[in-house]
Design an enzyme around this catalytic site. Structure first.
Site, mmCIF file in Angstrom:
data_model
loop_
_atom_site.group_PDB
_atom_site.id
_atom_site.type_symbol
_atom_site.label_atom_id
_atom_site.label_comp_id
_atom_site.label_asym_id
_atom_site.label_seq_id
_atom_site.Cartn_x
_atom_site.Cartn_y
_atom_site.Cartn_z
ATOM 1 N N ASP A 151 17.314 16.318 41.227
ATOM 2 C CA ASP A 151 17.653 17.166 42.366
ATOM 3 C C ASP A 151 18.538 18.343 41.949
ATOM 4 O OD1 ASP A 151 17.743 17.438 45.363
ATOM 5 O OD2 ASP A 151 19.892 17.228 44.998
ATOM 6 N N GLU A 177 14.055 19.908 39.638
ATOM 7 C CA GLU A 177 14.026 20.838 40.758
ATOM 8 C C GLU A 177 14.865 22.050 40.378
ATOM 9 O OE1 GLU A 177 14.985 21.424 45.457
ATOM 10 O OE2 GLU A 177 16.419 20.464 44.131
HETATM 11 C C1 NOJ Z 1 17.317 19.629 47.104
HETATM 12 C C2 NOJ Z 1 16.648 18.656 48.013
HETATM 13 O O1 NOJ Z 1 15.256 18.770 47.842
HETATM 14 C C3 NOJ Z 1 17.129 18.954 49.400
HETATM 15 O O2 NOJ Z 1 16.393 18.251 50.361
HETATM 16 C C4 NOJ Z 1 18.610 18.647 49.477
HETATM 17 O O3 NOJ Z 1 19.100 19.055 50.723
HETATM 18 C C5 NOJ Z 1 19.389 19.379 48.391
HETATM 19 N N1 NOJ Z 1 18.744 19.380 47.117
HETATM 20 C C6 NOJ Z 1 20.752 18.771 48.202
HETATM 21 O O4 NOJ Z 1 20.666 17.533 47.562
#
Ligand code: NOJ
Ligand code: MG
Length: 588
Positions: A233, A304
């Protein structure tokens, strides 16, 4: 030759050359034998909205287990799960209060073990969401950090207040993704803490070696329970510069961007810091150690990263730290809209390969829980074309649950809103930011709550559209459906041409994109996508493919297409209705 003719001649050659040559960067990668993850379809499950097994209105682990046959049926062999850990659920489970336990809403560790075991029987690999940037403010580490109990004192990013004219101010102008200052005052500790997301998501401090080790133990814990890798993440936000300077303003914030919105600043001090790349390399070693000590099968890291393309590519690592790791390619999501034409698509694909480091695995992300669903974002008519695109390009395809049936966004009123980003924007602006519409429950059938749950109220409302769009209606083999297009694509991409074949991309006129895959001694494939809303008549016979032919076979046809799967067509004249799209082959 006069100057003008000479110029025309040179341009002519350049154009022909670009139009008929395969994209270069992919060659070395294409020739290689592939590991399991390199041509996989990773299917993202959003657990709270997938399947509720106990009637509380929330999806859960046993629900996912019950639905594994669905994954098997569409042909998916790897699934990644958004967070299922213990959490107050302020940010859809991305606020974790225990990294090594399951939230009771989702089940227990035993349920998790059963899920992994059952998935293994079906040859489905389970990948988890690893959330290293922050914990919940209810995590025991944070509570101890507030009290300065060792070794937790500096597990988080704490900073003294700046006193301006006798009043307490945050140390700098950093803004949270979810609006307003990224700093929150903690009275008990007498300092501010950093939260790049919600106030309830304090940022962890990777300059603390104990924290670094604890997070490695989290990876080990889940690998010991059988997971095949992690989606990491928001990796770019992992580390911030230490001196805490103000961030500059974004020169192009966009019309809807207000001074307290995240988009208002250019986040050069809170993203993509050198230590982040170093920590990632350490995690890769942890994964490699695990695989070396067990079954030798590589464990994958999917990152990500919404960073600029050059910074994004750096997450592939360097020569000393390679391995099963790739940053998500979000450029289809970020750079293409309903208005994009075939040249925009061609440019995007070629530009991606221009930046892709040699020998690395390309990947294509079409949707996720943070973006409007494909039909809503790109137009319902383009659902099949886009699935054809990501499934027939080289490398990994990343698909969000519901894309197999072309599920559209649900409507979520202000009263029902759950997403902190929507809530923080307020009633007038919540629709600009809320991510709830793409998170409404999956449409399984036409029974109560679309077969998702027996509860009287589900955590987010089920969209009315389930009556027309659902798995049960689309799954039978004889139905002309998004489901069958998706399923056929997954079967087709196992062919050696898709695994190892070269790629050439062409735009025909404004609206038709052709992606050609070719491999010596194997059939060639052409994805022919009409991205426009008008009829097109095209001639494919002058496209140079190695097994040149005047006839082509229809392998996949978009829903409602005039020509059916299995038909043989003449390459000279193909009529495409609005958005009508095909995958064709020379495999006659
Ligand atoms: C990216 C995630 O995909 C999202 O849903 C989340 O709010 C943020 N990171 C914080 O963890
Ligand atoms: Mg439940």
């Amino acid at each position: 030759m006069n100057k003008i003719l000479q110029f025309v001649f040179i341009i002519g050659i350049v154009v022909t050359f670009v139009a008929t040559n395969p994209i270069e960067t992919s060659e070395e990668w294409l020739a290689a034998d592939k590991e399991w993850w390199q041509t996989a379809v990773f299917y993202q499950i959003y657990p709270r909205s997938f399947q509720d097994s106990d009637g509380d209105g929330n999806g859960d682990l046993n629900g996912i287990r019950e639905r594994l046959p669905h994954l098997k049926d569409i042909g998916v062999t790897s699934a990644w799960l958004s967070p299922i850990y213990k959490s107050p659920q302020v940010d859809g489970g991305y606020d974790i209060s225990d990294f090594k336990d399951i939230d009771p809403m989702f089940g227990t560790l035993e349920d998790f073990d059963k899920l992994v075991a059952e998935a293994k029987k079906l040859d489905i690999k389970i990948v988890l969401d690893f959330v290293p940037n922050h914990s919940s403010d209810k995590h025991e580490w944070f509570e101890k950090s507030i009290k300065r109990i060792e070794p937790y004192t500096s597990f988080y990013v704490w900073a003294d207040a700046k006193i301006v004219n006798g009043t307490r101010q945050p140390p700098n102008n950093w803004i949270s993704w979810f609006r307003k200052s990224a700093w929150e005052w903690n009275e008990e500790r007498g300092q501010y803490y950093l939260h790049q997301f919600a106030i309830q998501q304090p940022d962890l401090n990777y300059r603390n070696p104990f924290l670094v080790e604890e997070m490695k133990n989290v990876l080990r814990f889940w690998m010991d329970r059988g997971v095949s890798g992690f989606r990491v993440d928001t990796l770019p936000s992992l580390v911030e510069v230490e001196s805490s300077p103000d961030e500059p303003l974004n020169p192009n914030p966009g019309d809807d961007c207000l001074p307290e919105d995240h988009c208002y600043h250019d986040h050069i001090y809170t993203n993509d810091q050198p230590l982040t790349y170093d920590i990632l390399a350490q995690w890769r070693d942890v994964l490699k150690e695990h695989s070396a000590a067990t079954d030798k099968v590589p464990r994958v890291i999917m990152i990500e990263s919404a960073s600029r393309i050059d910074l994004n590519m750096r997450y592939y690592g360097n020569e000393t730290h390679d391995g099963a790791c790739f940053p998500f390619n979000f450029f289809i999501i970020f750079n293409l809209t309903k208005e994009s034409d075939a040249t925009d698509y061609k440019y995007l694909i070629e530009n991606y390969f221009t930046y892709l480091p040699k020998g690395r695995t390309p990947n294509w992300v079409l949707g996720n829980h943070d973006r409007n669903r494909v039909g809503s974002r790109m137009g319902v008519g383009r659902i099949d074309a886009l699935n054809m695109l990501i499934m027939t390009l080289p490398g990994v395809a990343i698909s969000y649950n519901g894309e197999e049936i072309g599920q559209e966004d649900g409507y979520v009123s202000w009263e029902d809103t759950q997403d902190p980003w929507g809530l923080n924007a307020g009633e007038d602006r919540y629709l600009l930011f809320t991510r709830d519409p793409e998170r409404t429950p999956l449409h399984w059938d036409t029974t109560k709550n679309a077969g998702f749950s027996t509860a009287n109220k589900t955590w987010l409302p089920v969209s009315e559209k389930y009556k027309e769009t659902n798995v049960k209606a689309q799954a039978p083999a004889n139905v002309d459906s998004h489901y069958n297009v998706y399923k056929t694509l997954i079967q087709l991409r196992k062919k050696s041409t898709f695994q190892n074949g070269e790629l050439t991309v062409q735009a025909i006129g404004k609206n038709v994109l052709v992606a050609i895959r070719e491999l010596k001694n194997s059939p060639s494939y052409l994805s022919v996508l009409n991205l426009g809303d008008q009829n097109e008549i095209i001639d494919l016979s002058n496209i140079e493919i190695n097994s040149a032919t005047k006839k082509l076979k229809v392998e996949v046809a978009s829903v409602g297409a005039k020509i059916k799967k299995g038909s043989i067509i003449s390459a000279e004249k193909l009529e495409l209705g609005p958005n009508e799209s095909y995958v064709l082959s020379t495999d006659l």
